[in-house]
Design a protein around this motif. Structure first.
Motif, PDB file in Angstrom:
ATOM      1  N   ASN A 192       6.501   2.475   7.508  1.00  0.00           N
ATOM      2  CA  ASN A 192       7.427   1.337   8.128  1.00  0.00           C
ATOM      3  C   ASN A 192       6.492   0.074   8.260  1.00  0.00           C
ATOM      4  O   ASN A 192       6.893  -0.955   8.400  1.00  0.00           O
ATOM      5  N   HIS A 193       5.311   0.577   9.037  1.00  0.00           N
ATOM      6  CA  HIS A 193       4.497  -0.647   9.707  1.00  0.00           C
ATOM      7  C   HIS A 193       3.856  -1.248   8.444  1.00  0.00           C
ATOM      8  O   HIS A 193       4.030  -2.475   8.414  1.00  0.00           O
ATOM      9  N   GLU A 194       3.817  -0.628   7.226  1.00  0.00           N
ATOM     10  CA  GLU A 194       3.231  -1.374   5.946  1.00  0.00           C
ATOM     11  C   GLU A 194       4.237  -2.325   5.524  1.00  0.00           C
ATOM     12  O   GLU A 194       4.011  -3.421   5.232  1.00  0.00           O
ATOM     13  N   CYS A 195       5.599  -1.772   5.477  1.00  0.00           N
ATOM     14  CA  CYS A 195       6.712  -2.750   5.063  1.00  0.00           C
ATOM     15  C   CYS A 195       6.627  -4.087   5.950  1.00  0.00           C
ATOM     16  O   CYS A 195       6.742  -5.002   5.440  1.00  0.00           O
ATOM     17  N   HIS A 247      10.980  -2.732   2.008  1.00  0.00           N
ATOM     18  CA  HIS A 247      11.363  -1.335   2.581  1.00  0.00           C
ATOM     19  C   HIS A 247      11.005  -0.081   1.747  1.00  0.00           C
ATOM     20  O   HIS A 247      10.567  -0.296   0.518  1.00  0.00           O
ATOM     21  N   ILE A 248      11.254   0.965   2.290  1.00  0.00           N
ATOM     22  CA  ILE A 248      10.984   2.392   1.359  1.00  0.00           C
ATOM     23  C   ILE A 248      12.298   2.752   0.478  1.00  0.00           C
ATOM     24  O   ILE A 248      13.338   2.672   1.089  1.00  0.00           O
ATOM     25  N   VAL A 249      12.246   2.836  -0.791  1.00  0.00           N
ATOM     26  CA  VAL A 249      13.049   3.353  -1.528  1.00  0.00           C
ATOM     27  C   VAL A 249      12.939   4.675  -2.191  1.00  0.00           C
ATOM     28  O   VAL A 249      12.104   5.199  -2.411  1.00  0.00           O
ATOM     29  N   ASN A 289       0.801  -1.105  -0.066  1.00  0.00           N
ATOM     30  CA  ASN A 289       0.018  -0.034  -0.106  1.00  0.00           C
ATOM     31  C   ASN A 289       0.937   1.205  -0.027  1.00  0.00           C
ATOM     32  O   ASN A 289       1.554   1.723   0.955  1.00  0.00           O
ATOM     33  N   GLY A 290       0.738   1.890  -1.306  1.00  0.00           N
ATOM     34  CA  GLY A 290       1.835   3.135  -1.142  1.00  0.00           C
ATOM     35  C   GLY A 290       1.245   4.244  -0.494  1.00  0.00           C
ATOM     36  O   GLY A 290       1.677   5.516  -0.730  1.00  0.00           O
ATOM     37  N   LEU A 291      -0.069   4.163   0.064  1.00  0.00           N
ATOM     38  CA  LEU A 291      -0.739   5.383   0.708  1.00  0.00           C
ATOM     39  C   LEU A 291      -0.873   5.107   2.072  1.00  0.00           C
ATOM     40  O   LEU A 291      -1.861   5.705   2.828  1.00  0.00           O
ATOM     41  N   ILE A 324       7.442   1.707  -2.577  1.00  0.00           N
ATOM     42  CA  ILE A 324       7.876   0.669  -1.441  1.00  0.00           C
ATOM     43  C   ILE A 324       8.088  -0.582  -2.056  1.00  0.00           C
ATOM     44  O   ILE A 324       7.563  -1.162  -3.110  1.00  0.00           O
ATOM     45  N   THR A 325       8.943  -1.310  -1.681  1.00  0.00           N
ATOM     46  CA  THR A 325       9.367  -2.755  -2.687  1.00  0.00           C
ATOM     47  C   THR A 325       9.748  -3.808  -1.576  1.00  0.00           C
ATOM     48  O   THR A 325      10.449  -3.587  -0.493  1.00  0.00           O
TER      49      THR A 325
END
Ligand code: GLP
Length: 241
Positions: free
Chosen positions: A110-113, A153-155, A103-105, A180-181
């Motif tokens: 960090n929790h999403e990752c 993680h976020i890039v 979810n990119g929104l 996010i990947t």
């Protein structure tokens, strides 16, 4: 790494579809890892055609996508949610709740990752992961320099990646700066990996992958450490080898 050499993009897509359809038919439950970009489009078209002609069912399939841009709504034509719905999910019988993308929104990225990796593990891990490759060797959105130990993680996207993907947007400024990947270790946890490489612009990456050393400077090189990787590459991609 096993290399399957094919003539062109069409044959690459067809071969990849055969591998996936065979697995989908064989297993009672299967988790597929999916990719976006230009490379897997033909694969998804071949899967849709087979679904229409032969009725291959995806009701027992769960999918996890590699990545998503930060800041684009699901309905945005450039989001990977939209890409997957349009390119595959809306045309086969997979239940929507069995298709996962980061979810990119999310309020808390960090929790999403963490949640994304946990979800993949909780549902049994990825049986077969489809991958494309960036010209700089990125897999998912893991840019050169990413730790091989990385989980989801976020890039910050490299300028070259944003430029390469700008063809889908109105202007370069519209291309998100972050994504996010799934991480390299998340990808390496897949039981089997299918890497698709097509076209002249990937010839350098193909050459480095086959002959270069294993290094975080070239993320795809980590695949040499995986015991079950198949590369399907066309003549143009193999032209520099
Ligand atoms: C994109 C995607 C990758 C994809 C790669 C190559 O940035 N995040 O998953 O494999 O770049 O894209 P293409 O297949 O369009 O060349």
């Amino acid at each position: 790494m096993k290399i399957v050499q094919v003539k062109d993009y069409k044959e690459m897509s067809q071969k990849a579809a055969e591998v996936i359809i065979h697995k989908v038919k064989q297993e009672n439950r299967i988790n597929l890892g999916l990719a976006t970009g230009g490379t897997p489009k033909g694969l998804y078209e071949a899967m849709i055609e087979d679904h229409r002609k032969n009725g291959t069912s995806y009701q027992h399939v769960t999918t996890f996508n590699l990545d998503e841009y930060i800041g684009l709504k699901e309905q945005d034509p450039n989001s990977y949610h939209y890409y997957m719905a349009e390119s595959l999910f809306n045309h086969i019988d997979i239940p929507k709740f069995q298709t996962y993308l980061p979810n990119g929104l999310a309020d808390d990225n960090n929790h999403e990752c963490e949640q994304y990796d946990r979800l993949i593990q909780a549902l049994g891990g990825i049986d077969l992961q489809v991958l494309g490759i960036g010209q700089n060797g990125h897999i998912g959105f893991n840019e050169p320099g990413t730790s091989f130990q990385s989980s989801t993680h976020i890039v910050t996207l490299e300028e070259s990646t944003r430029k390469a993907n700008a063809r889908y947007f109105n202007t370069l400024d519209d291309v998100p700066t972050h994504a996010i990947t799934m991480g390299i270790s998340s990808i390496m946890n897949s039981k089997e990996i299918l890497l698709l490489i097509s076209g002249e612009e990937k010839a350098d990456a193909m050459q480095k992958l086959l002959h270069g050393e294993i290094s975080e400077d070239f993320p795809a090189s980590v695949l040499k450490r995986h015991s079950h990787v198949t590369i399907i590459a066309d003549q143009k991609a193999l032209s520099g080898v």
